[in-house]
Write a protein that holds these residues in place. Structure first.
Motif, PDB file in Angstrom:
ATOM      1  N   TYR A  93       0.786  -1.332  -0.150  1.00  0.00           N
ATOM      2  CA  TYR A  93       0.164  -0.032  -0.008  1.00  0.00           C
ATOM      3  C   TYR A  93       0.938   1.197  -0.019  1.00  0.00           C
ATOM      4  CZ  TYR A  93      -3.522  -3.493   1.235  1.00  0.00           C
ATOM      5  OH  TYR A  93      -4.300  -4.423   1.215  1.00  0.00           O
ATOM      6  N   GLN A  94       2.187   1.271  -0.190  1.00  0.00           N
ATOM      7  CA  GLN A  94       2.841   2.103  -0.458  1.00  0.00           C
ATOM      8  C   GLN A  94       2.448   3.703  -1.024  1.00  0.00           C
ATOM      9  OE1 GLN A  94       6.792   0.908  -1.802  1.00  0.00           O
ATOM     10  NE2 GLN A  94       7.691   2.680  -1.723  1.00  0.00           N
ATOM     11  N   ASP A  95       1.763   3.270  -2.152  1.00  0.00           N
ATOM     12  CA  ASP A  95       1.282   4.614  -3.081  1.00  0.00           C
ATOM     13  C   ASP A  95      -0.455   4.795  -2.668  1.00  0.00           C
ATOM     14  OD1 ASP A  95       3.804   4.582  -3.963  1.00  0.00           O
ATOM     15  OD2 ASP A  95       3.301   4.231  -5.893  1.00  0.00           O
ATOM     16  N   ALA A  96      -0.796   3.999  -1.875  1.00  0.00           N
ATOM     17  CA  ALA A  96      -2.273   4.370  -1.278  1.00  0.00           C
ATOM     18  C   ALA A  96      -2.431   5.543  -0.715  1.00  0.00           C
ATOM     19  CB  ALA A  96      -2.701   3.260  -0.806  1.00  0.00           C
ATOM     20  N   VAL A 139      -1.046   8.398   7.280  1.00  0.00           N
ATOM     21  CA  VAL A 139       0.024   7.748   7.371  1.00  0.00           C
ATOM     22  C   VAL A 139      -0.098   6.492   6.501  1.00  0.00           C
ATOM     23  CG1 VAL A 139       1.966   6.948   8.836  1.00  0.00           C
ATOM     24  CG2 VAL A 139       0.761   8.994   9.340  1.00  0.00           C
ATOM     25  N   LEU A 140      -1.286   6.015   6.685  1.00  0.00           N
ATOM     26  CA  LEU A 140      -1.445   4.488   6.102  1.00  0.00           C
ATOM     27  C   LEU A 140      -0.593   3.502   6.762  1.00  0.00           C
ATOM     28  CD1 LEU A 140      -2.832   6.396   3.754  1.00  0.00           C
ATOM     29  CD2 LEU A 140      -3.484   4.319   2.913  1.00  0.00           C
ATOM     30  N   PHE A 141       0.398   2.777   5.978  1.00  0.00           N
ATOM     31  CA  PHE A 141       1.314   1.845   6.294  1.00  0.00           C
ATOM     32  C   PHE A 141       2.721   2.287   6.404  1.00  0.00           C
ATOM     33  CE2 PHE A 141      -2.356  -0.631   5.128  1.00  0.00           C
ATOM     34  CZ  PHE A 141      -2.638  -1.182   6.218  1.00  0.00           C
ATOM     35  N   HIS A 142       3.018   3.704   5.998  1.00  0.00           N
ATOM     36  CA  HIS A 142       4.013   4.302   6.080  1.00  0.00           C
ATOM     37  C   HIS A 142       4.790   4.213   7.669  1.00  0.00           C
ATOM     38  CE1 HIS A 142       4.228   5.433   1.984  1.00  0.00           C
ATOM     39  NE2 HIS A 142       3.168   5.444   1.866  1.00  0.00           N
ATOM     40  N   SER A 143       6.060   4.861   7.650  1.00  0.00           N
ATOM     41  CA  SER A 143       6.691   4.815   9.015  1.00  0.00           C
ATOM     42  C   SER A 143       6.352   5.720   9.897  1.00  0.00           C
ATOM     43  CB  SER A 143       8.223   4.506   9.093  1.00  0.00           C
ATOM     44  OG  SER A 143       8.668   5.491   8.272  1.00  0.00           O
ATOM     45  N   GLY A 144       6.361   7.000   9.165  1.00  0.00           N
ATOM     46  CA  GLY A 144       6.422   8.433  10.040  1.00  0.00           C
ATOM     47  C   GLY A 144       7.427   8.568  10.695  1.00  0.00           C
ATOM     48  N   LEU A 145       8.565   8.093  10.114  1.00  0.00           N
ATOM     49  CA  LEU A 145       9.802   8.285  10.881  1.00  0.00           C
ATOM     50  C   LEU A 145      11.044   9.236  10.529  1.00  0.00           C
ATOM     51  CD1 LEU A 145      10.714   4.256  11.653  1.00  0.00           C
ATOM     52  CD2 LEU A 145       9.676   5.876  13.124  1.00  0.00           C
ATOM     53  N   SER A 146      10.563   9.901   9.465  1.00  0.00           N
ATOM     54  CA  SER A 146      11.621  10.719   8.595  1.00  0.00           C
ATOM     55  C   SER A 146      12.135  11.732   9.682  1.00  0.00           C
ATOM     56  CB  SER A 146      11.007  11.125   7.383  1.00  0.00           C
ATOM     57  OG  SER A 146       9.640  11.869   7.542  1.00  0.00           O
ATOM     58  N   GLN A 147      11.191  12.644  10.463  1.00  0.00           N
ATOM     59  CA  GLN A 147      11.727  13.508  11.201  1.00  0.00           C
ATOM     60  C   GLN A 147      12.689  13.014  12.288  1.00  0.00           C
ATOM     61  OE1 GLN A 147       8.549  12.691  10.650  1.00  0.00           O
ATOM     62  NE2 GLN A 147       7.815  11.932  12.634  1.00  0.00           N
ATOM     63  N   TYR A 148      12.441  11.802  12.783  1.00  0.00           N
ATOM     64  CA  TYR A 148      13.215  11.389  13.847  1.00  0.00           C
ATOM     65  C   TYR A 148      14.499  11.030  13.316  1.00  0.00           C
ATOM     66  CZ  TYR A 148       8.822  10.800  15.820  1.00  0.00           C
ATOM     67  OH  TYR A 148       7.466  10.904  16.147  1.00  0.00           O
ATOM     68  N   LEU A 149      14.747  10.530  12.132  1.00  0.00           N
ATOM     69  CA  LEU A 149      16.089  10.166  11.219  1.00  0.00           C
ATOM     70  C   LEU A 149      16.697  11.455  10.865  1.00  0.00           C
ATOM     71  CD1 LEU A 149      17.175   7.618  10.085  1.00  0.00           C
ATOM     72  CD2 LEU A 149      15.532   7.764   8.217  1.00  0.00           C
ATOM     73  N   ASN A 150      15.899  12.501  10.525  1.00  0.00           N
ATOM     74  CA  ASN A 150      16.581  13.500   9.791  1.00  0.00           C
ATOM     75  C   ASN A 150      17.210  14.422  11.068  1.00  0.00           C
ATOM     76  OD1 ASN A 150      16.009  12.529   7.513  1.00  0.00           O
ATOM     77  ND2 ASN A 150      14.500  14.302   6.935  1.00  0.00           N
ATOM     78  N   ILE A 151      16.817  14.254  12.417  1.00  0.00           N
ATOM     79  CA  ILE A 151      17.682  15.034  13.426  1.00  0.00           C
ATOM     80  C   ILE A 151      18.582  14.267  14.518  1.00  0.00           C
ATOM     81  CG2 ILE A 151      15.762  16.764  13.458  1.00  0.00           C
ATOM     82  CD1 ILE A 151      14.915  15.728  16.369  1.00  0.00           C
ATOM     83  N   GLY A 152      18.434  12.782  13.943  1.00  0.00           N
ATOM     84  CA  GLY A 152      19.366  12.095  14.540  1.00  0.00           C
ATOM     85  C   GLY A 152      18.961  11.256  15.801  1.00  0.00           C
TER      86      GLY A 152
END
Ligand code: FAD
Ligand code: DLZ
Length: 509
Positions: A251-254, A261-274
């Protein structure tokens, strides 16, 4: 002899290069400064997220016996910029040396490079080791290549790192499982509930600060729901791996109206600030495959985003800056429509994605690329205006990752250096991948006229406008040929509809 060790707001990792070889007399300096809140008007939740995470990180360092000086935005020692604030601190502390980690933005790198001369103190800028690949590795890989496609860089990294690999070959025998992915949501599995975070005293204080100082900035501040510590970010990672990863690929493009968010991680902000590292996220995903918790199409698709796209995007940024930011291959010159700032438009898809962005400071990739990005591409918005919007609106946005994605991928502003084709799509794509069109006042089946979906006539208007440019493009041949076969009356109706729409947005015609 004190070494002053600088940590910026997106460098909140214990293993950050500027903390390596820390000694007892050294001092860690973290500063909240006005200029960083002003180069774009950041979403209020992004500000809360960054300041609260910075304050928590400083406290954790103190708990680990580091000497830390933390300057808050409303304290007198916070001067207008990193340079001014640091200048005053250098005079006060008289360090023998300043150590920093290379920043995520070219603008800040220029600042750092000026410090040694300005402060008359040695400044060491260390490489940021939190990525799989060094900037120098990407530059080396890119040297002499005609084609810098992400896929080839991704495969090189997978081989070198050995992730999802077996005896030098990709596990499962294929590098790519895209053909099994990218379905619309069909309700066969329930959507995971958004992960819930508790707000503590530090975050509450920052919320009050942002309310007081950034009232005119975009975005909602209520219902703040980002992790602001490594511990909480790790819990969010575990939640994603357990609840969503198995269905990530499918469901990556749904897109759906009632779930951002669907089945995405919602993690990019944590990754980008470390708060999280790319290596640990990919290792957790790989483990989920090896322990049979998640299938290969999901895990490969997810790892490809981080090991492939994220590293590649960073490589492109540092390879091509500073000229990259000025690219405008399609000579787009429209102003960003006002509804990008308040979501007030009848286009249900745009309204939903913008409102959800204003609410959450978060969107998944297809919402950014195929809704707000696609519209800006078709409408012909000046790339610098679009980039400013993405940089301001998203909690994960720093120029190194926002600019190539917006200017290169979404707007084709670099003429195809990054993307293999313009991601232009009509309403049919949006209707296939979402439930947005069902409650839209426009009709997705209509091609022209006041009730037709604007994405339809803007799409053909775009193809007609750029017919000569894309005539030879292998992936646009079909659309360009179709445009070429239109009769005069069809062309006129498309142009009239596009013109009327632009006029309705306040354009003088
Ligand atoms: P998931 O779908 O769960 O993906 C996992 C991780 O892969 C993400 O957390 C992210 O770290 C990484 N990733 C996925 N796609 C990309 C990509 N294209 N580039 C870099 N990393 C990627 N991402 C940002 O981190 N910051 C930005 O400012 C940003 N701006 C974007 C602007 C536009 C116009 C577009 C089209 C994409 C942009 N992206 C940006 C990429 C992507 O949309 C986000 O990383 C993703 O939506 C974040 O949500 P997620 O964590 O749920 O991602
Ligand atoms: C985004 C941001 C904001 C709003 N404020 C600060 C700040 O006050 N202090 C700080 O150290 N960092 C902040 N940041 C993150 C920086 O903008 C980021 O570190 C640079 O853009 C380099 O990527």
């Amino acid at each position: 002899m004190t070494t002053l060790r600088i940590i910026l707001g997106d460098q909140l990792s214990y293993d950050i290069a500027s903390l390596m070889d820390y000694q007892e007399n050294d001092l860690v300096l973290m500063m909240e400064v006005r200029e960083e809140t002003q180069y774009v008007k950041h979403h209020k939740k992004k500000l809360v997220f960054i300041f609260s995470s910075m304050r928590h990180f400083a406290q954790e360092l103190i708990n680990k016996n580091y000497r830390v000086k933390y300057i808050k935005l409303d304290e007198s020692e916070s001067l207008s910029s990193f340079t001014d604030t640091l200048n005053a601190q250098v005079k006060l502390i008289k360090p023998s040396k300043i150590v920093c980690t290379e920043p995520g933005e070219y603008r800040v790198l220029l600042m750092m490079q000026s410090w040694e001369k300005t402060f008359k103190t040695p400044v060491e800028i260390r490489a940021d080791k939190r990525y799989f690949s060094a900037i120098t590795e990407f530059k080396q890989w890119a040297k002499g290549r005609k084609n810098l496609r992400m896929e080839f860089f991704y495969r090189t990294l997978r081989q070198r790192i050995g992730i999802l690999m077996e005896q030098g070959e990709p596990i499962g025998g294929k590098w790519n499982y895209d053909s099994e992915n990218r379905h619309a949501y069909d309700h066969k599995v329930p959507l995971p509930k958004p992960y819930q975070i508790k707000i503590d005293k530090i975050t509450q204080e920052v919320i009050e600060l942002v309310k007081q100082h950034f009232d005119g900035y975009p975005g909602e501040i209520n219902n703040f729901n980002f992790a602001v510590t490594r511990k909480a970010a790790l819990q969010a990672l575990n939640y994603f791996i357990n609840q969503a990863l198995p269905f990530f690929g499918t469901y990556q493009d749904a897109m759906m109206l009632d779930n951002n968010v669907l089945f995405h991680s919602g993690l990019s902000q944590y990754l980008n600030i470390g708060l999280l590292s790319a290596k640990e996220i990919c290792a957790s995903a790989e483990k989920a495959y090896l322990t049979k918790h998640a299938p290969l199409n999901a895990v490969e698709g997810f790892i490809r985003q981080i090991l492939g796209w994220r590293e590649y995007i960073r490589g492109i940024y540092w390879l091509k800056m500073p000229e990259y930011a000025n690219n405008n291959y399609l000579k787009a010159d429209e102003k960003l429509p006002d509804f990008y700032w308040d979501g007030k438009t009848d286009m249900r898809c745009m309204q939903h994605v913008i409102e959800a962005t204003l609410q959450d400071a978060q969107s998944h990739h297809i919402q950014r690329l195929m809704i707000t990005g696609n519209f800006a591409l078709l409408y012909g918005v000046l790339p610098s205006e679009v980039c400013k919007w993405y940089l301001a609106m998203y909690a994960d946005a720093y120029e190194w990752v926002e600019l190539p994605n917006t200017l290169g991928m979404a707007l084709y502003g670099d003429g195809g250096f990054l993307a293999s084709k313009p991601y232009a799509a009509s309403g049919a794509y949006i209707n296939k991948m979402s439930n947005f069109c069902q409650s839209c006042r426009y009709q997705v089946k209509l091609k022209v006229g006041p009730d037709a979906c604007p994405f339809n006539y803007l799409y053909w208007d775009f193809m007609l406008k750029h017919q000569a440019l894309f005539m030879q493009h292998p992936r646009l041949k079909f659309a360009i040929n179709h445009a070429g076969k239109m009769n005069l009356s069809q062309i006129e109706q498309i142009k009239e509809s596009a013109k009327a729409f632009r006029k309705s947005q306040g354009k003088k015609i």
